[in-house]
Design a protein around this motif. Structure first.
Motif, mmCIF file in Angstrom:
data_model
loop_
_atom_site.group_PDB
_atom_site.id
_atom_site.type_symbol
_atom_site.label_atom_id
_atom_site.label_comp_id
_atom_site.label_asym_id
_atom_site.label_seq_id
_atom_site.Cartn_x
_atom_site.Cartn_y
_atom_site.Cartn_z
ATOM 1 N N SER A 221 0.918 -1.236 -0.149
ATOM 2 C CA SER A 221 -0.148 0.128 0.002
ATOM 3 C C SER A 221 1.040 0.975 0.104
ATOM 4 O O SER A 221 0.521 2.160 -0.339
ATOM 5 C CB SER A 221 -0.669 0.269 1.235
ATOM 6 N N GLU A 222 2.251 1.103 0.632
ATOM 7 C CA GLU A 222 2.884 2.642 0.156
ATOM 8 C C GLU A 222 3.356 2.519 -0.929
ATOM 9 O O GLU A 222 3.224 4.013 -1.467
ATOM 10 C CB GLU A 222 3.848 1.977 1.128
ATOM 11 N N ARG A 223 3.690 1.594 -2.082
ATOM 12 C CA ARG A 223 4.029 1.695 -3.069
ATOM 13 C C ARG A 223 2.897 1.986 -4.036
ATOM 14 O O ARG A 223 2.668 3.478 -4.772
ATOM 15 C CB ARG A 223 4.456 0.646 -4.185
ATOM 16 N N GLU B 84 1.742 3.671 -7.726
ATOM 17 C CA GLU B 84 1.669 2.033 -8.934
ATOM 18 C C GLU B 84 0.064 2.250 -8.879
ATOM 19 O O GLU B 84 -0.268 1.836 -8.011
ATOM 20 C CB GLU B 84 2.991 0.830 -7.941
ATOM 21 N N ASP B 85 -0.526 2.079 -10.289
ATOM 22 C CA ASP B 85 -1.707 1.787 -9.849
ATOM 23 C C ASP B 85 -2.084 0.060 -10.472
ATOM 24 O O ASP B 85 -0.600 -0.865 -10.982
ATOM 25 C CB ASP B 85 -2.144 2.207 -11.112
ATOM 26 N N TYR B 86 -2.433 -0.170 -10.796
ATOM 27 C CA TYR B 86 -3.669 -1.899 -11.137
ATOM 28 C C TYR B 86 -2.446 -2.387 -12.607
ATOM 29 O O TYR B 86 -1.159 -3.215 -12.119
ATOM 30 C CB TYR B 86 -4.447 -1.595 -11.472
ATOM 31 N N ALA B 87 -1.971 -1.377 -13.374
ATOM 32 C CA ALA B 87 -1.776 -1.663 -14.726
ATOM 33 C C ALA B 87 0.226 -2.169 -14.435
ATOM 34 O O ALA B 87 0.518 -2.525 -14.969
ATOM 35 C CB ALA B 87 -1.621 -0.514 -16.204
ATOM 36 N N VAL B 88 0.265 -0.916 -13.784
ATOM 37 C CA VAL B 88 1.729 -1.040 -13.684
ATOM 38 C C VAL B 88 2.365 -1.999 -12.097
ATOM 39 O O VAL B 88 3.667 -2.985 -12.599
ATOM 40 C CB VAL B 88 2.124 0.535 -13.249
ATOM 41 N N LEU B 89 1.551 -2.053 -11.549
ATOM 42 C CA LEU B 89 1.679 -3.029 -10.762
ATOM 43 C C LEU B 89 1.238 -5.243 -11.805
ATOM 44 O O LEU B 89 2.264 -5.585 -11.058
ATOM 45 C CB LEU B 89 0.827 -3.636 -9.705
ATOM 46 N N VAL C 16 6.049 -14.688 -5.937
ATOM 47 C CA VAL C 16 5.767 -12.733 -5.438
ATOM 48 C C VAL C 16 4.666 -12.555 -4.428
ATOM 49 O O VAL C 16 3.841 -13.614 -3.923
ATOM 50 C CB VAL C 16 4.647 -12.257 -6.788
ATOM 51 N N ILE C 17 4.747 -11.828 -3.183
ATOM 52 C CA ILE C 17 4.102 -11.456 -2.094
ATOM 53 C C ILE C 17 2.915 -10.285 -2.550
ATOM 54 O O ILE C 17 3.984 -9.426 -3.030
ATOM 55 C CB ILE C 17 4.792 -11.224 -0.952
ATOM 56 N N PHE C 18 1.709 -10.565 -2.327
ATOM 57 C CA PHE C 18 0.823 -9.856 -3.918
ATOM 58 C C PHE C 18 0.552 -9.185 -2.491
ATOM 59 O O PHE C 18 -0.353 -9.780 -1.551
ATOM 60 C CB PHE C 18 0.301 -9.887 -4.892
ATOM 61 N N CYS C 19 0.586 -7.635 -2.495
ATOM 62 C CA CYS C 19 0.144 -6.843 -1.303
ATOM 63 C C CYS C 19 -1.854 -6.308 -1.477
ATOM 64 O O CYS C 19 -1.900 -5.722 -3.180
ATOM 65 C CB CYS C 19 0.524 -5.981 -0.024
ATOM 66 N N ILE C 20 -2.374 -6.723 -1.289
ATOM 67 C CA ILE C 20 -4.178 -5.599 -0.763
ATOM 68 C C ILE C 20 -4.566 -5.279 -0.179
ATOM 69 O O ILE C 20 -4.551 -6.230 0.979
ATOM 70 C CB ILE C 20 -5.078 -7.238 -2.653
ATOM 71 N N GLY C 21 -5.778 -4.345 -0.088
ATOM 72 C CA GLY C 21 -6.399 -4.252 1.393
ATOM 73 C C GLY C 21 -6.443 -2.899 0.766
ATOM 74 O O GLY C 21 -6.541 -2.168 0.077
ATOM 75 N N PRO D 123 -4.386 -4.759 5.007
ATOM 76 C CA PRO D 123 -5.929 -3.243 5.978
ATOM 77 C C PRO D 123 -5.142 -1.932 5.789
ATOM 78 O O PRO D 123 -3.721 -1.763 7.510
ATOM 79 C CB PRO D 123 -6.931 -3.404 7.298
ATOM 80 N N VAL D 124 -5.486 -0.972 5.209
ATOM 81 C CA VAL D 124 -4.006 -0.179 5.224
ATOM 82 C C VAL D 124 -3.659 0.767 6.656
ATOM 83 O O VAL D 124 -2.930 1.167 7.638
ATOM 84 C CB VAL D 124 -4.120 1.049 3.885
ATOM 85 N N TRP D 125 -5.532 0.619 6.939
ATOM 86 C CA TRP D 125 -5.318 1.194 8.526
ATOM 87 C C TRP D 125 -5.398 0.131 9.741
ATOM 88 O O TRP D 125 -4.659 1.305 10.733
ATOM 89 C CB TRP D 125 -6.683 1.813 8.490
#
Ligand code: PGA
Length: 250
Positions: free
Chosen positions: A96-98, A104-109, A123-128, A168-170
């Motif tokens: 989330s910091e990136r 960094e948007d969906y396409a870049v990621l 890959v460790i892919f982060c979502i939240g 979760p970013v919070w």
């Protein structure tokens, strides 16, 4: 195939090279026969040294990012091939910091994931979701869009090299951990999305980590949830005893 349990550290922009080597050495000496996979994510400049240091140990090394371009005139960037050449085996992407600070948007990621996998990195892919999205009850929508936007284009074969991290970013760096109930609920939902996209077996084999103020005190309770396969740890990964206590809780 039972899914892999994992505790991964994310050092972020902390530790000089010397401090990083000292921490990696402590972990190497202490973590001999962990009950789970152990990964540490370090800054780029640490990778070669730390990967060499840990090469015969139980600990794997991850980059915290890689470029969205293969090679060439991209001053200051580090490619997935360069990361792989250090001996690192993983790459954390989509943090989330990136997303927030480096746009960094969906396409870049999606490009970064593709290049990391093409270079044999896992890959460790982060979502939240952010706080406002949680408060509006939109967390499911958000994680679904993040998966569809960047990783659900992968084949089932490619998917074997993906570990998900729900963060979760919070809860990141705030001391506000998701409750085990909140985390379990969304982890189960994320697993159901993987089942829908691929199949039940693929979903069952997918490792889904929780991240966000996970520490040596709350890890055991979070990890006892059936869909929480381990943790992605920021602050508590910077202190050997805390990180080791989290590994022991897994
Ligand atoms: P935290 O960070 O453990 O310091 O909350 C987790 C992460 O951002 O991966």
């Amino acid at each position: 195939m039972a899914r892999i349990k994992m505790v991964a550290g994310n050092w972020k922009m902390n530790k000089t090279l010397q401090e990083g080597v000292a921490l990696a050495t402590e972990l190497k000496n202490d973590v001999k026969n962990p009950n789970c996979a152990v990964v540490i994510g370090t800054p780029f400049i640490h990778l070669a040294t730390v990967a060499e240091l840990l090469k015969d140990s139980a600990i794997k090394v991850a980059a915290e990012n890689c470029a969205d371009k293969e090679k060439g005139a991209y001053t200051g960037e580090v490619s997935a091939a360069m990361v792989a050449s250090t001996g690192a085996e993983y790459c954390i992407l989509g943090h989330s910091e990136r997303r927030a600070y480096y746009h960094e948007d969906y396409a870049v990621l999606a490009e970064k994931v593709k290049l990391a996998l093409a270079n044999n990195l896992k890959v460790i892919f982060c979502i939240g979701e952010v706080k406002e999205e949680r408060e509006a009850g939109k967390q499911n929508e958000v994680v679904k869009a993040q998966l569809e936007g960047s990783v659900f284009n992968l084949t089932a074969e490619e998917w074997k090299n993906i570990t998900l991290a729900y963060e979760p970013v919070w809860a990141i760096g705030t001391g506000l951990t998701a409750t085990p109930e909140q985390a379990q609920e969304i982890h189960a939902y994320i697993r159901s999305l993987v089942a829908e996209k691929y199949d039940a077996q693929v979903a069952d084999d997918t490792t889904i980590l929780y991240g966000g103020s996970c520490n040596e005190k709350n890890a055991a309770e979070l990890f006892s949830c059936p869909d929480i396969d381990g943790g992605l740890i920021g602050g508590a990964a910077l202190v050997a005893e805390k990180f080791e206590a989290i590994i022991a809780a897994r």
